[in-house]
Design a protein around this motif. Structure first.
Motif, PDB file in Angstrom:
ATOM      1  N   MET A 193     -11.525 -70.041  10.709  1.00 59.64           N
ATOM      2  CA  MET A 193     -11.100 -68.893   9.857  1.00 59.64           C
ATOM      3  C   MET A 193     -11.768 -69.217   8.411  1.00 59.64           C
ATOM      4  SD  MET A 193      -7.549 -67.274   8.722  1.00 59.64           S
ATOM      5  CE  MET A 193      -6.642 -68.582   9.268  1.00 59.64           C
ATOM      6  N   ILE A 194     -11.852 -70.060   7.926  1.00 59.10           N
ATOM      7  CA  ILE A 194     -12.368 -70.250   6.560  1.00 59.10           C
ATOM      8  C   ILE A 194     -14.131 -70.177   6.802  1.00 59.10           C
ATOM      9  CG2 ILE A 194     -13.149 -72.123   4.875  1.00 59.10           C
ATOM     10  CD1 ILE A 194     -10.327 -73.318   5.327  1.00 59.10           C
ATOM     11  N   ASN A 195     -14.739 -70.792   7.783  1.00 54.26           N
ATOM     12  CA  ASN A 195     -16.225 -70.526   7.732  1.00 54.26           C
ATOM     13  C   ASN A 195     -16.589 -69.010   8.391  1.00 54.26           C
ATOM     14  OD1 ASN A 195     -16.925 -73.019   7.112  1.00 54.26           O
ATOM     15  ND2 ASN A 195     -16.496 -73.799   9.311  1.00 54.26           N
ATOM     16  N   ILE A 196     -15.777 -68.608   9.050  1.00 54.55           N
ATOM     17  CA  ILE A 196     -16.222 -67.119   9.528  1.00 54.55           C
ATOM     18  C   ILE A 196     -16.145 -66.247   8.372  1.00 54.55           C
ATOM     19  CG2 ILE A 196     -15.593 -65.203  11.121  1.00 54.55           C
ATOM     20  CD1 ILE A 196     -15.040 -67.379  13.356  1.00 54.55           C
ATOM     21  N   VAL A 197     -14.940 -66.287   7.730  1.00 54.32           N
ATOM     22  CA  VAL A 197     -14.684 -65.447   6.690  1.00 54.32           C
ATOM     23  C   VAL A 197     -15.661 -65.714   5.695  1.00 54.32           C
ATOM     24  CG1 VAL A 197     -12.868 -64.959   4.767  1.00 54.32           C
ATOM     25  CG2 VAL A 197     -12.134 -65.013   7.119  1.00 54.32           C
ATOM     26  N   GLY A 198     -15.816 -66.752   5.206  1.00 59.47           N
ATOM     27  CA  GLY A 198     -16.963 -67.515   4.215  1.00 59.47           C
ATOM     28  C   GLY A 198     -18.206 -66.853   4.463  1.00 59.47           C
ATOM     29  N   VAL A 199     -18.730 -67.010   5.836  1.00 52.75           N
ATOM     30  CA  VAL A 199     -20.015 -66.257   6.229  1.00 52.75           C
ATOM     31  C   VAL A 199     -19.929 -64.703   6.006  1.00 52.75           C
ATOM     32  CG1 VAL A 199     -21.467 -65.892   8.362  1.00 52.75           C
ATOM     33  CG2 VAL A 199     -20.671 -68.238   7.722  1.00 52.75           C
ATOM     34  N   ALA A 200     -18.993 -64.122   6.401  1.00 53.45           N
ATOM     35  CA  ALA A 200     -18.728 -62.731   6.233  1.00 53.45           C
ATOM     36  C   ALA A 200     -18.798 -62.379   4.792  1.00 53.45           C
ATOM     37  CB  ALA A 200     -17.348 -62.110   6.883  1.00 53.45           C
ATOM     38  N   ILE A 201     -18.213 -63.149   3.975  1.00 56.25           N
ATOM     39  CA  ILE A 201     -18.272 -62.494   2.633  1.00 56.25           C
ATOM     40  C   ILE A 201     -19.604 -62.955   1.725  1.00 56.25           C
ATOM     41  CG2 ILE A 201     -17.322 -63.468   0.116  1.00 56.25           C
ATOM     42  CD1 ILE A 201     -14.831 -63.772   1.709  1.00 56.25           C
ATOM     43  N   ALA A 202     -20.220 -64.089   2.264  1.00 59.58           N
ATOM     44  CA  ALA A 202     -21.611 -64.216   1.950  1.00 59.58           C
ATOM     45  C   ALA A 202     -22.702 -63.241   2.230  1.00 59.58           C
ATOM     46  CB  ALA A 202     -22.166 -65.651   2.393  1.00 59.58           C
ATOM     47  N   ILE A 203     -22.550 -62.802   3.586  1.00 62.60           N
ATOM     48  CA  ILE A 203     -23.445 -61.690   4.201  1.00 62.60           C
ATOM     49  C   ILE A 203     -23.169 -60.408   2.965  1.00 62.60           C
ATOM     50  CG2 ILE A 203     -23.773 -60.162   6.053  1.00 62.60           C
ATOM     51  CD1 ILE A 203     -23.334 -62.592   7.881  1.00 62.60           C
ATOM     52  N   TYR A 204     -21.921 -60.187   2.945  1.00 63.02           N
ATOM     53  CA  TYR A 204     -21.775 -59.158   1.896  1.00 63.02           C
ATOM     54  C   TYR A 204     -22.454 -58.858   0.538  1.00 63.02           C
ATOM     55  CZ  TYR A 204     -18.955 -55.366  -0.635  1.00 63.02           C
ATOM     56  OH  TYR A 204     -18.793 -54.303  -1.271  1.00 63.02           O
TER      57      TYR A 204
END
Length: 106
Positions: free
Chosen positions: A4-15
């Motif tokens: 959860m932390i990694n997938i949300v972190g990647v999504a936020i960073a992509i944003y």
């Protein structure tokens, strides 16, 4: 929690990524965060697949996951009425060889 932390972190960073921006966060740090988190996910997948493969290889051929040669894991876990054929080789229900009875002619 790792996923959860990694997938949300990647999504936020992509944003927040904008490679043409003058902001250091958008043009440098966000791509680095994406790379690090993506690499962590890939490493985790690789380690899990190796561990699962090693677990499968260590259990193959044992007949049960507990390492016991019995189908049900142990002698006490067998359903009633089933026993080890090697323990009573003179039993007529044995699946090895002829159970007797002869059949000779005169």
């Amino acid at each position: 929690m790792f996923w959860m932390i990694n997938i949300v972190g990647v999504a936020i960073a992509i944003y927040f990524v904008d490679l043409e921006s003058n902001s250091v966060i958008q043009s440098v740090i966000s791509p680095i965060v994406i790379a690090v988190l993506s690499l962590a996910i890939i490493i985790k997948l690789f380690i899990n697949s190796k561990a699962q493969s090693a677990s499968y290889m260590s259990n193959s051929g044992n007949g049960a996951h507990s390492g016991s040669p019995f189908i049900y894991g142990s002698e006490k876990n067998k359903p009633s009425g089933e026993s080890d054929h090697n323990s009573d080789s003179s039993s007529p229900s044995s699946s090895f060889g002829d159970s007797g009875g002869g059949g000779g002619g005169e």
